[in-house]
Scaffold this motif. Structure first.
Motif, PDB file in Angstrom:
ATOM      1  N   ARG A  86       0.859  -1.193   0.000  1.00  0.00           N
ATOM      2  CA  ARG A  86       0.000   0.000   0.000  1.00  0.00           C
ATOM      3  C   ARG A  86       0.897   1.246   0.000  1.00  0.00           C
ATOM      4  N   TYR A  87       0.563   2.174  -0.888  1.00  0.00           N
ATOM      5  CA  TYR A  87       1.283   3.435  -0.968  1.00  0.00           C
ATOM      6  C   TYR A  87       0.331   4.569  -0.602  1.00  0.00           C
ATOM      7  N   GLU A  88       0.881   5.574   0.054  1.00  0.00           N
ATOM      8  CA  GLU A  88       0.075   6.703   0.518  1.00  0.00           C
ATOM      9  C   GLU A  88       0.702   8.005   0.055  1.00  0.00           C
ATOM     10  N   GLY A  89      -0.153   8.963  -0.279  1.00  0.00           N
ATOM     11  CA  GLY A  89       0.384  10.237  -0.725  1.00  0.00           C
ATOM     12  C   GLY A  89      -0.674  11.310  -0.784  1.00  0.00           C
ATOM     13  N   TYR A  90      -0.303  12.406  -1.431  1.00  0.00           N
ATOM     14  CA  TYR A  90      -1.167  13.577  -1.516  1.00  0.00           C
ATOM     15  C   TYR A  90      -1.324  13.989  -2.979  1.00  0.00           C
ATOM     16  N   GLY A  91      -2.555  14.341  -3.331  1.00  0.00           N
ATOM     17  CA  GLY A  91      -2.815  14.900  -4.637  1.00  0.00           C
ATOM     18  C   GLY A  91      -2.908  16.408  -4.554  1.00  0.00           C
ATOM     19  N   THR A 109       7.049  -1.308  -9.085  1.00  0.00           N
ATOM     20  CA  THR A 109       5.771  -0.738  -8.672  1.00  0.00           C
ATOM     21  C   THR A 109       5.938   0.614  -8.006  1.00  0.00           C
ATOM     22  N   VAL A 110       6.863   0.732  -7.069  1.00  0.00           N
ATOM     23  CA  VAL A 110       7.033   2.006  -6.372  1.00  0.00           C
ATOM     24  C   VAL A 110       7.503   3.082  -7.340  1.00  0.00           C
ATOM     25  N   ALA A 111       8.331   2.710  -8.317  1.00  0.00           N
ATOM     26  CA  ALA A 111       8.796   3.693  -9.300  1.00  0.00           C
ATOM     27  C   ALA A 111       7.621   4.200 -10.140  1.00  0.00           C
ATOM     28  N   GLU A 112       6.743   3.297 -10.547  1.00  0.00           N
ATOM     29  CA  GLU A 112       5.589   3.693 -11.364  1.00  0.00           C
ATOM     30  C   GLU A 112       4.612   4.546 -10.570  1.00  0.00           C
ATOM     31  N   SER A 217      -6.380  17.758 -11.894  1.00  0.00           N
ATOM     32  CA  SER A 217      -5.114  17.090 -11.571  1.00  0.00           C
ATOM     33  C   SER A 217      -5.344  15.817 -10.773  1.00  0.00           C
ATOM     34  N   VAL A 218      -6.259  15.879  -9.795  1.00  0.00           N
ATOM     35  CA  VAL A 218      -6.537  14.699  -8.983  1.00  0.00           C
ATOM     36  C   VAL A 218      -7.156  13.595  -9.838  1.00  0.00           C
ATOM     37  N   GLN A 219      -8.074  13.970 -10.739  1.00  0.00           N
ATOM     38  CA  GLN A 219      -8.683  12.956 -11.590  1.00  0.00           C
ATOM     39  C   GLN A 219      -7.648  12.309 -12.517  1.00  0.00           C
ATOM     40  N   LYS A 220      -6.727  13.120 -13.044  1.00  0.00           N
ATOM     41  CA  LYS A 220      -5.666  12.563 -13.889  1.00  0.00           C
ATOM     42  C   LYS A 220      -4.765  11.626 -13.084  1.00  0.00           C
ATOM     43  N   LEU A 221      -4.501  11.998 -11.829  1.00  0.00           N
ATOM     44  CA  LEU A 221      -3.694  11.135 -10.961  1.00  0.00           C
ATOM     45  C   LEU A 221      -4.386   9.799 -10.743  1.00  0.00           C
ATOM     46  N   ILE A 222      -5.670   9.838 -10.430  1.00  0.00           N
ATOM     47  CA  ILE A 222      -6.426   8.594 -10.214  1.00  0.00           C
ATOM     48  C   ILE A 222      -6.424   7.740 -11.481  1.00  0.00           C
ATOM     49  N   ASP A 223      -6.690   8.370 -12.626  1.00  0.00           N
ATOM     50  CA  ASP A 223      -6.727   7.632 -13.892  1.00  0.00           C
ATOM     51  C   ASP A 223      -5.376   6.999 -14.206  1.00  0.00           C
ATOM     52  N   THR A 224      -4.304   7.751 -13.963  1.00  0.00           N
ATOM     53  CA  THR A 224      -2.963   7.230 -14.233  1.00  0.00           C
ATOM     54  C   THR A 224      -2.649   6.053 -13.327  1.00  0.00           C
ATOM     55  N   LEU A 225      -2.955   6.190 -12.046  1.00  0.00           N
ATOM     56  CA  LEU A 225      -2.696   5.100 -11.100  1.00  0.00           C
ATOM     57  C   LEU A 225      -3.507   3.855 -11.455  1.00  0.00           C
ATOM     58  N   GLU A 226      -4.785   4.050 -11.775  1.00  0.00           N
ATOM     59  CA  GLU A 226      -5.641   2.902 -12.074  1.00  0.00           C
ATOM     60  C   GLU A 226      -5.234   2.191 -13.361  1.00  0.00           C
ATOM     61  N   SER A 227      -4.504   2.882 -14.233  1.00  0.00           N
ATOM     62  CA  SER A 227      -4.061   2.262 -15.486  1.00  0.00           C
ATOM     63  C   SER A 227      -2.834   1.366 -15.295  1.00  0.00           C
ATOM     64  N   LEU A 228      -2.180   1.477 -14.143  1.00  0.00           N
ATOM     65  CA  LEU A 228      -0.985   0.665 -13.886  1.00  0.00           C
ATOM     66  C   LEU A 228      -1.373  -0.786 -13.611  1.00  0.00           C
TER      67      LEU A 228
END
Length: 245
Positions: A86-91, A109-112, A217-228
């Motif tokens: 599990r990774y935690e962060g801020y948008g 994974t952590v790099a991505e 920006s937050v939506q793009k972050l979510i979309d990018t993460l979910e695509s991994l």
């Protein structure tokens, strides 16, 4: 001007899930494998495995694929050694983001994940920096117009913790402990009460409203993460404006 409609956000969340169908089997197979590895291959005593198999069935996954994933996780066959991270962060706007992954290569994974945060206005944080803002629970969302009395009766009879009705929009949210989720889901199904969303999630205790560039920006972050490929779920306490208001 767009408003912060919870119902619109729920529909958007459902839409994102549907859009991920192409990768869904891969993610479910990993979930089944880890669930069997963690709790054994007996679905009666392993609620996490039971939920993963229900997701697989709903996604029309062949039984042979399900069985192979169970065997791989329980040690019956050779295969990738998947583990959870599990990774935690801020948008943008300081919103909290949790990223649950299943991986056979932690360095990759952590790099991505770190790259996804940095390119979308966020920052990867330390363990525990935002997890305390969320509660792990079973969650059901019912569309406006669903009988509140029927939902309340089923919920109370089958161990739910809370039933929350949005008086303005008419949505109904039911919360329960994760180990109660399967029985409650079966009870709703038997009563022909179909939630638009049902899952065990990390639910934010409070939400943070963001708009404009921050929301984008937050939506793009979510979309990018979910695509991994290694990412299973993404949770955030961001409440973003609906596009149709």
């Amino acid at each position: 001007m767009a408003g912060h409609s919870k119902w619109a956000n729920i529909q958007h969340r459902k839409g994102r899930q549907d859009a991920k169908r192409g990768k869904l089997w891969t993610k479910i197979i990993r979930e089944i494998t880890v669930a069997a590895k963690e709790g054994g291959d007996d679905i009666d005593s392993n609620p996490r495995l039971r939920l993963a198999i229900e997701k697989a069935t709903a996604a029309n996954m062949p039984k042979d694929n399900i069985q192979r994933a169970i065997q791989r996780g329980s040690g019956g066959t050779e295969g990738e050694n998947y583990t959870e991270m599990r990774y935690e962060g801020y948008g943008a706007g300081g919103v909290a983001v949790l990223v649950d992954t299943v991986t056979d290569n932690h360095m990759r994974t952590v790099a991505e994940v770190r790259h996804a945060f940095s390119r979308n206005g966020g920052n990867l944080g330390q363990d525990g920096c935002v997890a305390y803002l969320f509660q792990r629970c079973g969650q059901f969302y019912f569309a406006p117009g669903t009988s509140e009395d029927d939902i309340m009766n089923i919920a109370l009879e089958n161990g739910a913790d809370d039933v929350i009705t949005d008086e303005e929009e008419g949505t109904i949210e039911v919360l329960c402990e994760p180990n109660v989720f399967g029985d409650l889901q079966a009870a709703f199904k038997e009563a022909a009460l179909e939630p638009i969303l049902a899952d065990v999630v990390m639910r934010p205790e409070t939400e943070v409203e963001i708009e404009g560039a921050q929301a984008e920006s937050v939506q793009k972050l979510i979309d990018t993460l979910e695509s991994l490929d290694d990412v299973q779920e993404v949770f955030t306490n961001a409440s973003m404006p609906s596009e149709d208001e």
